[in-house]
Scaffold this active site. Structure first.
Site, PDB file in Angstrom:
ATOM      1  N   ASN A  11      -1.109   5.410   1.728  1.00 15.97           N
ATOM      2  CA  ASN A  11      -2.153   5.869   2.647  1.00 15.97           C
ATOM      3  C   ASN A  11      -1.569   5.804   4.049  1.00 15.97           C
ATOM      4  OD1 ASN A  11      -4.405   6.160   4.270  1.00 15.97           O
ATOM      5  ND2 ASN A  11      -5.336   4.205   3.696  1.00 15.97           N
ATOM      6  N   TRP A  12      -1.320   6.975   4.626  1.00 19.04           N
ATOM      7  CA  TRP A  12      -0.677   7.002   5.949  1.00 19.04           C
ATOM      8  C   TRP A  12      -1.645   6.693   7.083  1.00 19.04           C
ATOM      9  CZ3 TRP A  12       2.851  12.009   5.992  1.00 19.04           C
ATOM     10  CH2 TRP A  12       3.935  11.788   5.129  1.00 19.04           C
ATOM     11  N   LYS A  13      -2.942   6.683   6.803  1.00 21.61           N
ATOM     12  CA  LYS A  13      -3.946   6.477   7.862  1.00 21.61           C
ATOM     13  C   LYS A  13      -3.710   7.495   8.989  1.00 21.61           C
ATOM     14  CE  LYS A  13      -4.283   1.801   6.246  1.00 21.61           C
ATOM     15  NZ  LYS A  13      -4.507   0.400   6.479  1.00 21.61           N
ATOM     16  N   HIS A  97     -12.583   3.584   1.928  1.00 19.93           N
ATOM     17  CA  HIS A  97     -11.607   2.618   2.444  1.00 19.93           C
ATOM     18  C   HIS A  97     -12.316   1.648   3.383  1.00 19.93           C
ATOM     19  CE1 HIS A  97      -8.255   0.954   4.678  1.00 19.93           C
ATOM     20  NE2 HIS A  97      -7.507   1.277   3.632  1.00 19.93           N
ATOM     21  N   GLU A  99     -11.562   0.489   6.165  1.00 21.59           N
ATOM     22  CA  GLU A  99     -11.589   0.892   7.579  1.00 21.59           C
ATOM     23  C   GLU A  99     -12.720   1.877   7.823  1.00 21.59           C
ATOM     24  OE1 GLU A  99      -7.471   1.997   7.846  1.00 21.59           O
ATOM     25  OE2 GLU A  99      -6.922  -0.129   7.769  1.00 21.59           O
ATOM     26  N   GLU A 169      -9.026  -3.787  -2.635  1.00 19.44           N
ATOM     27  CA  GLU A 169      -8.348  -4.062  -1.368  1.00 19.44           C
ATOM     28  C   GLU A 169      -9.116  -5.127  -0.592  1.00 19.44           C
ATOM     29  OE1 GLU A 169      -5.665  -0.626  -0.125  1.00 19.44           O
ATOM     30  OE2 GLU A 169      -7.628  -0.212   0.692  1.00 19.44           O
ATOM     31  N   GLY A 175      -3.252  -4.826   6.410  1.00 23.54           N
ATOM     32  CA  GLY A 175      -2.575  -4.757   7.701  1.00 23.54           C
ATOM     33  C   GLY A 175      -2.333  -6.115   8.340  1.00 23.54           C
ATOM     34  N   SER A 215      -1.272  -5.228   2.344  1.00 23.34           N
ATOM     35  CA  SER A 215       0.048  -5.766   2.679  1.00 23.34           C
ATOM     36  C   SER A 215       1.039  -5.730   1.513  1.00 23.34           C
ATOM     37  CB  SER A 215      -0.072  -7.186   3.251  1.00 23.34           C
ATOM     38  OG  SER A 215      -0.813  -7.160   4.457  1.00 23.34           O
ATOM     39  N   GLY A 236      -0.460   0.821   2.674  1.00 20.38           N
ATOM     40  CA  GLY A 236      -0.671   1.375   4.011  1.00 20.38           C
ATOM     41  C   GLY A 236       0.635   1.355   4.788  1.00 20.38           C
ATOM     42  N   GLY A 237       0.797   0.345   5.629  1.00 22.72           N
ATOM     43  CA  GLY A 237       1.947   0.235   6.538  1.00 22.72           C
ATOM     44  C   GLY A 237       3.290   0.555   5.905  1.00 22.72           C
TER      45      GLY A 237
HETATM   46  P1  PGA Z   1      -1.620  -2.190   4.355  1.00 23.51           P
HETATM   47  O1  PGA Z   1      -2.874  -1.230   4.117  1.00 23.51           O
HETATM   48  O2  PGA Z   1      -0.674  -1.960   3.207  1.00 23.51           O
HETATM   49  O3  PGA Z   1      -1.050  -1.787   5.670  1.00 23.51           O
HETATM   50  O4  PGA Z   1      -2.146  -3.603   4.352  1.00 23.51           O
HETATM   51  C1  PGA Z   1      -3.406  -1.035   2.834  1.00 23.51           C
HETATM   52  C2  PGA Z   1      -4.539  -0.061   2.885  1.00 23.51           C
HETATM   53  O5  PGA Z   1      -5.266  -0.053   3.894  1.00 23.51           O
HETATM   54  O6  PGA Z   1      -4.760   0.743   1.960  1.00 23.51           O
END
Ligand code: PGA
Length: 251
Positions: A11-13, A97, A99, A169, A175, A215, A236-237
């Site tokens: 997930n590139w956000k 998600h 966020e 998650e 993050g 993470s 994500g990251g």
């Molecule tokens: P992260 O994000 O790997 O940066 O913790 C995961 C996600 O939000 O799907």
């Protein structure tokens, strides 16, 4: 031997322009060319979807969006619907998600609407659930997961449920560099699978793929994927770098 094919999703956000997307896939494609042990999904931001689809044509890499609206079309400025994503070559879409729940007013009800719209468009939904830190500390994790599943999956038949992917998650792990231990993830996955069995029957629950997210990095992927209860990851990251995402895919 795994019963379920793992899904390794990124997930590139809100990162990467069209030019950066091209550069990424030029690097990423050869690194995952031999990866037949899993499904690979990358979710870029909307403006990069088209080029991501073109860059991955003929490869096993699938492209997902990060959200969709629950209506099929209409006067909804700033929104994108499932048929647009499908027409642009997307196969998957992330829904709910944390966020979006935290910053954009996403509720279990809107998750449910988006989920039905995704299914109607023939997209594979990746539905995210997970508890916040204070909920875990108050011993509410199981109740939170059950509530999110009941609300998010309301009104679905077992047949509608079967293509869905669920991502566990924990919000405190996203993050933050604080990955859930494989034991914590496995326990949450057990709760999710049990609830799915109760709602949709033993067979759909047995074949349900539950991803872990929060993470995930090249150095903790092996420990997570060593557990047969963990059917893949949502990254994500670490998905932003083609090399790290490739080492995660090639766990
Ligand atoms: P992260 O994000 O790997 O940066 O913790 C995961 C996600 O939000 O799907």
């Amino acid at each position: 031997m795994r019963k379920r094919v793992p899904v390794m999703a990124g997930n590139w956000k809100m990162y990467k322009s069209v030019a950066e997307t091209v550069e990424y896939f030029e690097k990423f494609r050869p690194l995952v060319a031999e990866a037949t042990h899993c499904e690979i999904v990358i979710a870029p931001p909307f403006p990069s979807l088209q080029v991501a689809v073109e860059m991955t044509r003929g490869t096993p890499i699938r492209i997902g969006a990060q959200n969709l609206h629950w209506q099929e079309q209409g006067a909804y400025t700033g929104e994108v619907c499932g048929s647009m994503l499908k027409a642009c070559g997307c196969t998957h879409v992330i829904i709910g998600h944390s966020e979006r729940r935290q910053y954009f007013g996403e509720t279990d009800e809107t998750v449910n609407g988006r989920l039905k719209a995704a299914l109607a468009s023939g997209l594979v939904p990746i539905v995210c659930v997970g508890e916040r830190l204070e909920q875990r500390e108050a011993g509410q994790t199981e109740a939170v997961l059950i509530e999110q599943l009941e609300g998010g999956l309301a009104g679905l038949t077992p047949a509608e449920f079967s293509p869905i992917l669920i991502a566990y998650e924990p919000v405190w792990a996203i993050g933050t560099g604080r990955t859930a231990t494989p034991e914590i993830a496995v326990e949450a996955h057990r709760v999710i699978r049990e609830r799915a069995a109760r709602r949709f029957g033993p067979l759909p629950a047995e074949y349900l793929r539950i991803l872990y997210g929060g993470s995930v990095k090249p150095d903790n992927i092996k420990g997570l994927m060593a557990r047969p209860e963990i059917d893949g990851v949502l990254v994500g990251g670490a998905s932003l770098d083609a090399g790290s995402m490739a080492s995660i895919v090639n766990f």
